[in-house]
Design an enzyme around this catalytic site. Structure first.
Site, mmCIF file in Angstrom:
data_model
loop_
_atom_site.group_PDB
_atom_site.id
_atom_site.type_symbol
_atom_site.label_atom_id
_atom_site.label_comp_id
_atom_site.label_asym_id
_atom_site.label_seq_id
_atom_site.Cartn_x
_atom_site.Cartn_y
_atom_site.Cartn_z
ATOM 1 N N LYS A 121 0.833 -1.373 0.005
ATOM 2 C CA LYS A 121 -0.062 -0.198 -0.089
ATOM 3 C C LYS A 121 0.916 1.117 0.014
ATOM 4 C CE LYS A 121 -1.786 1.982 3.484
ATOM 5 N NZ LYS A 121 -2.680 2.343 4.686
ATOM 6 N N ASP A 139 -6.639 1.430 1.083
ATOM 7 C CA ASP A 139 -6.610 1.461 2.782
ATOM 8 C C ASP A 139 -8.134 1.172 3.129
ATOM 9 O OD1 ASP A 139 -8.102 3.533 1.763
ATOM 10 O OD2 ASP A 139 -7.138 5.220 2.914
#
Length: 211
Positions: A121, A139
């Protein structure tokens, strides 16, 4: 609506609401974005920006950070969650950037993930925001919103990422990521979504719409 219609609807509705979407982290270089993103794990962008305002004055780049005493770094990030681990990772990542990349942040996910504290991420955030690559950082906001709306039906962030990349036109991926994130942060909240204020209601599959 089918998926293509949902994407077109969301693109228009949230494009009107967020005409110039971008990260809310404050940074002046790919390096500063990398460090801010590392700090943002389990924290808020607002909190990170407060910390990096001081941190980046003292250590604006990998060279200066790599030469900074570990305790000084820890003291500057003390108020963030998991400050000890984050301080260690920031220093280690900065040292590796100097050793392996000439102090510059690499623009490939594989190389970014060699840095301590950098997972998929975080790498995607840097690739998208700093280098304009059509990747999808996922997220909790992006995962929640894309599943509630019905763009995907997934149980984990990686599947959400793959599902979104498969359906969103490549030239819209970067803005679409920001649309989903900002919508989740300010409207489609986890516990009390503001459905009565939501411009996406006609395209949303969420069964518990809160009016």
């Amino acid at each position: 609506m089918n998926v293509a219609e949902k994407i077109a609807f969301i693109n228009e509705a949230l494009g009107n609401k967020y005409p110039s979407p971008k990260s809310e982290l404050q940074y002046q270089s790919p390096y500063q974005l990398l460090i801010a993103t590392m700090l943002a794990a389990q924290s808020t962008d607002k909190k990170v920006n407060m910390i990096t305002e001081t941190l980046f004055k003292v250590c604006p780049d990998a060279e200066s950070m790599s030469r900074t005493d570990p305790e000084e770094i820890r003291s500057m990030v003390r108020s963030i969650n998991y400050n000890n681990t984050k301080a260690k990772n920031i220093l280690a990542a900065s040292c590796l950037l100097m050793e392996n990349f000439g102090g510059q942040v690499p623009d490939s996910r594989e190389e970014l993930e060699t840095l301590p504290g950098v997972g998929r991420k975080t790498a995607n955030v840097v690739l998208s925001n700093a280098f304009g690559k059509p990747v999808m950082p996922v997220d909790t906001h992006v995962h929640r919103v894309s599943n509630r709306i019905g763009l995907v039906a997934t149980d984990n962030p990686r599947d959400t990422e793959d599902g979104l990349i498969a359906i969103i036109p490549e030239n819209r991926v970067i803005d679409f990521h920001h649309y989903l994130l900002l919508h989740g942060r300010y409207t489609c909240k986890a516990r009390k979504p503001l459905c009565s204020e939501c411009p996406l209601v006609p395209a949303c599959d969420y069964p518990a719409k809160n009016y």
